[in-house]
Motif scaffolding. Sequence first.
Motif, PDB file in Angstrom:
ATOM      1  N   ARG A 134       2.844  31.214  23.794  1.00  0.00           N
ATOM      2  CA  ARG A 134       2.294  32.506  22.979  1.00  0.00           C
ATOM      3  C   ARG A 134       1.411  32.025  23.537  1.00  0.00           C
ATOM      4  NH1 ARG A 134      -0.572  31.692  17.323  1.00  0.00           N
ATOM      5  NH2 ARG A 134      -2.761  33.479  17.774  1.00  0.00           N
ATOM      6  N   ILE A 135       0.881  33.781  24.329  1.00  0.00           N
ATOM      7  CA  ILE A 135      -0.483  35.083  24.724  1.00  0.00           C
ATOM      8  C   ILE A 135      -0.804  35.232  23.680  1.00  0.00           C
ATOM      9  CG2 ILE A 135       0.863  37.097  25.304  1.00  0.00           C
ATOM     10  CD1 ILE A 135      -0.427  37.351  27.517  1.00  0.00           C
ATOM     11  N   ASN A 136      -2.341  35.186  23.838  1.00  0.00           N
ATOM     12  CA  ASN A 136      -3.303  35.094  22.941  1.00  0.00           C
ATOM     13  C   ASN A 136      -4.858  36.266  24.067  1.00  0.00           C
ATOM     14  OD1 ASN A 136      -2.470  33.863  20.369  1.00  0.00           O
ATOM     15  ND2 ASN A 136      -3.870  31.899  21.742  1.00  0.00           N
ATOM     16  N   ARG A 147       1.585  37.250  20.634  1.00  0.00           N
ATOM     17  CA  ARG A 147       2.766  37.043  21.125  1.00  0.00           C
ATOM     18  C   ARG A 147       3.448  35.705  21.639  1.00  0.00           C
ATOM     19  NH1 ARG A 147       6.233  41.541  19.391  1.00  0.00           N
ATOM     20  NH2 ARG A 147       7.959  40.757  20.386  1.00  0.00           N
ATOM     21  N   TYR A 148       4.749  35.591  20.430  1.00  0.00           N
ATOM     22  CA  TYR A 148       5.270  34.624  21.250  1.00  0.00           C
ATOM     23  C   TYR A 148       6.469  34.845  21.997  1.00  0.00           C
ATOM     24  CZ  TYR A 148       3.060  32.072  17.522  1.00  0.00           C
ATOM     25  OH  TYR A 148       2.109  31.547  16.578  1.00  0.00           O
ATOM     26  N   PHE A 149       7.078  33.929  22.981  1.00  0.00           N
ATOM     27  CA  PHE A 149       7.312  33.967  24.232  1.00  0.00           C
ATOM     28  C   PHE A 149       8.864  32.421  23.996  1.00  0.00           C
ATOM     29  CE2 PHE A 149       4.284  32.121  26.560  1.00  0.00           C
ATOM     30  CZ  PHE A 149       4.780  31.672  27.500  1.00  0.00           C
ATOM     31  N   LEU A 150       9.851  33.154  24.350  1.00  0.00           N
ATOM     32  CA  LEU A 150      10.779  31.467  24.513  1.00  0.00           C
ATOM     33  C   LEU A 150      10.971  31.096  25.299  1.00  0.00           C
ATOM     34  CD1 LEU A 150      13.394  33.545  22.155  1.00  0.00           C
ATOM     35  CD2 LEU A 150      13.222  30.619  21.710  1.00  0.00           C
ATOM     36  N   ASN A 151      11.540  32.281  26.887  1.00  0.00           N
ATOM     37  CA  ASN A 151      11.272  32.016  28.049  1.00  0.00           C
ATOM     38  C   ASN A 151      10.138  31.875  29.448  1.00  0.00           C
ATOM     39  OD1 ASN A 151      13.207  32.126  30.770  1.00  0.00           O
ATOM     40  ND2 ASN A 151      13.232  33.875  30.640  1.00  0.00           N
ATOM     41  N   PRO A 265       3.430  25.089  42.246  1.00  0.00           N
ATOM     42  CA  PRO A 265       3.983  24.088  40.618  1.00  0.00           C
ATOM     43  C   PRO A 265       3.006  23.806  40.131  1.00  0.00           C
ATOM     44  CG  PRO A 265       5.309  23.069  42.165  1.00  0.00           C
ATOM     45  CD  PRO A 265       3.999  24.017  43.154  1.00  0.00           C
ATOM     46  N   TYR A 266       2.990  23.945  38.700  1.00  0.00           N
ATOM     47  CA  TYR A 266       2.112  22.974  38.291  1.00  0.00           C
ATOM     48  C   TYR A 266       2.771  23.127  36.722  1.00  0.00           C
ATOM     49  CZ  TYR A 266      -2.024  25.129  40.875  1.00  0.00           C
ATOM     50  OH  TYR A 266      -2.507  25.511  41.909  1.00  0.00           O
ATOM     51  N   ARG A 267       2.757  21.839  35.686  1.00  0.00           N
ATOM     52  CA  ARG A 267       3.057  21.870  34.396  1.00  0.00           C
ATOM     53  C   ARG A 267       1.684  21.388  33.871  1.00  0.00           C
ATOM     54  NH1 ARG A 267       8.441  17.893  33.957  1.00  0.00           N
ATOM     55  NH2 ARG A 267       8.666  20.351  34.031  1.00  0.00           N
ATOM     56  N   THR A 268       1.699  22.218  32.487  1.00  0.00           N
ATOM     57  CA  THR A 268       0.404  22.212  31.772  1.00  0.00           C
ATOM     58  C   THR A 268       0.977  22.939  29.878  1.00  0.00           C
ATOM     59  OG1 THR A 268      -2.096  22.432  31.825  1.00  0.00           O
ATOM     60  CG2 THR A 268      -0.408  24.627  31.510  1.00  0.00           C
ATOM     61  N   LYS A 269      -0.281  22.102  29.001  1.00  0.00           N
ATOM     62  CA  LYS A 269      -0.353  22.548  28.256  1.00  0.00           C
ATOM     63  C   LYS A 269      -1.069  24.226  27.609  1.00  0.00           C
ATOM     64  CE  LYS A 269      -0.252  18.258  25.552  1.00  0.00           C
ATOM     65  NZ  LYS A 269       0.955  18.662  24.826  1.00  0.00           N
ATOM     66  N   GLU A 270      -1.483  24.721  29.307  1.00  0.00           N
ATOM     67  CA  GLU A 270      -2.246  25.843  28.490  1.00  0.00           C
ATOM     68  C   GLU A 270      -2.968  26.259  29.688  1.00  0.00           C
ATOM     69  OE1 GLU A 270      -5.567  25.846  25.475  1.00  0.00           O
ATOM     70  OE2 GLU A 270      -7.101  26.612  27.258  1.00  0.00           O
ATOM     71  N   VAL A 271      -2.753  27.523  29.543  1.00  0.00           N
ATOM     72  CA  VAL A 271      -3.784  28.515  31.205  1.00  0.00           C
ATOM     73  C   VAL A 271      -4.284  29.742  31.130  1.00  0.00           C
ATOM     74  CG1 VAL A 271      -2.686  30.187  33.439  1.00  0.00           C
ATOM     75  CG2 VAL A 271      -0.959  27.680  32.564  1.00  0.00           C
ATOM     76  N   TYR A 295      -7.257  36.926  29.522  1.00  0.00           N
ATOM     77  CA  TYR A 295      -6.544  35.831  27.974  1.00  0.00           C
ATOM     78  C   TYR A 295      -5.593  34.808  28.449  1.00  0.00           C
ATOM     79  CZ  TYR A 295      -3.159  37.796  31.992  1.00  0.00           C
ATOM     80  OH  TYR A 295      -2.528  38.313  33.138  1.00  0.00           O
ATOM     81  N   THR A 296      -5.146  33.947  27.184  1.00  0.00           N
ATOM     82  CA  THR A 296      -5.077  32.618  27.442  1.00  0.00           C
ATOM     83  C   THR A 296      -3.288  32.224  26.631  1.00  0.00           C
ATOM     84  OG1 THR A 296      -7.230  32.143  26.345  1.00  0.00           O
ATOM     85  CG2 THR A 296      -5.132  30.452  26.388  1.00  0.00           C
ATOM     86  N   ILE A 297      -2.722  31.430  27.553  1.00  0.00           N
ATOM     87  CA  ILE A 297      -1.188  31.347  27.807  1.00  0.00           C
ATOM     88  C   ILE A 297      -1.066  29.851  27.274  1.00  0.00           C
ATOM     89  CG2 ILE A 297       1.180  31.515  27.926  1.00  0.00           C
ATOM     90  CD1 ILE A 297      -0.477  33.200  30.209  1.00  0.00           C
ATOM     91  N   ARG A 298      -0.202  29.834  26.146  1.00  0.00           N
ATOM     92  CA  ARG A 298      -0.215  28.427  25.668  1.00  0.00           C
ATOM     93  C   ARG A 298       0.850  27.987  24.752  1.00  0.00           C
ATOM     94  NH1 ARG A 298      -4.878  29.821  21.619  1.00  0.00           N
ATOM     95  NH2 ARG A 298      -6.093  28.192  23.509  1.00  0.00           N
ATOM     96  N   VAL A 299       1.227  26.305  24.641  1.00  0.00           N
ATOM     97  CA  VAL A 299       2.155  26.362  24.043  1.00  0.00           C
ATOM     98  C   VAL A 299       2.309  25.763  22.802  1.00  0.00           C
ATOM     99  CG1 VAL A 299       2.458  23.934  24.873  1.00  0.00           C
ATOM    100  CG2 VAL A 299       4.612  25.092  24.811  1.00  0.00           C
ATOM    101  N   GLU A 300       4.043  26.039  22.254  1.00  0.00           N
ATOM    102  CA  GLU A 300       3.190  24.936  20.396  1.00  0.00           C
ATOM    103  C   GLU A 300       5.132  24.493  20.301  1.00  0.00           C
ATOM    104  OE1 GLU A 300       2.440  28.290  17.279  1.00  0.00           O
ATOM    105  OE2 GLU A 300       0.994  29.261  18.629  1.00  0.00           O
ATOM    106  N   GLN A 301       3.889  23.640  19.742  1.00  0.00           N
ATOM    107  CA  GLN A 301       5.754  22.430  19.901  1.00  0.00           C
ATOM    108  C   GLN A 301       6.047  22.232  18.847  1.00  0.00           C
ATOM    109  OE1 GLN A 301       4.499  18.529  21.248  1.00  0.00           O
ATOM    110  NE2 GLN A 301       6.368  17.905  22.176  1.00  0.00           N
ATOM    111  N   GLU A 302       7.337  22.608  19.036  1.00  0.00           N
ATOM    112  CA  GLU A 302       8.548  21.899  17.718  1.00  0.00           C
ATOM    113  C   GLU A 302       8.185  23.593  16.447  1.00  0.00           C
ATOM    114  OE1 GLU A 302       8.873  18.433  16.943  1.00  0.00           O
ATOM    115  OE2 GLU A 302       9.466  17.582  18.943  1.00  0.00           O
TER     116      GLU A 302
END
Length: 310
Positions: A134-136, A147-151, A265-271, A295-302
Amino acid sequence: MAVNENKWGILYCPKNSFRPQKRWENIEKVLRSERIDFDYVQSESTGSVERLVKMMINNGYRTLIIIGGDSALNDAVNCLMQTEKEVRDQIALGVIPNGMMNDFAHFWGFQEGEIERSVKWLKEHRVRKIDLGRINYKNKHGEPCHRYFLNCINIGLIATIMNLRRQTRHIVGSRTVSYVISFILMIFQRLEYKMHLKINGESINRKVMTVCVGNALGYGQTPNAVPYNGLLDVSVVYHPEMAQLIEGIYLFVRGKFLNHKSVHPYRTKEVQVRNEEKALVGIDGRLLNSPLGEYTIRVEQEVINFLIPA
């Protein structure tokens, strides 16, 4: 009027290609041979997908199948995320790839030319809860948006290339040729942008060529990302020398993008992103209206039920 909850609601999103109706007839033949009970509608334009998905949800369909690509899936999940959780949890989303770009379908093994196998997999109704990114951001009027994204989300040069690729593939049809033309046109594009990123507490404040935040494959830029671990993969690419740039293109095409020394490369919950020079932003292969400021990009799980191969 409510429908049988076992009936599929199918949204066919035709490509701008020769004889799109023939494609639907081939798919319809397979659906009927598999004795699938379904209703279908056809999108008239890009902007109609969310409206038609909402219509199917309101009419009680519990299995929604998108015959389309990444952009159509993006519209579908954004529509689903507008519904109440109790309703969304009863709906399963599936895909038969038919877009200009089908990266999320390819992640699961669905292929454009394998209609029978895709339908048989979907018929098994194997559901997996998947994550969304999700990008806020704020739009040009300063209003908060998301806006949400799958890829993936791309920022910078690759967003420009993906936009060029979409435009050229409309003209030439071939995926490979459109890639080649896009990379040739790349030499006329700006190659780096001043950005300020915050990832896992690390501050990156410098000129960057491109950033990819992937919930899945990210068109080859986040090849290790999976949409079910509650994390986003991030590839930050600094501006390489010309020889390194050519090597990077080669590795990108060969699926070994992370092997390039300019890729971090990084792995994170939020950028967190401060896009200081207004690099283009692409979301699931389609340009997003340029976000204003940070803006902030984060993940929403399941959060979405997705139909995966049996």
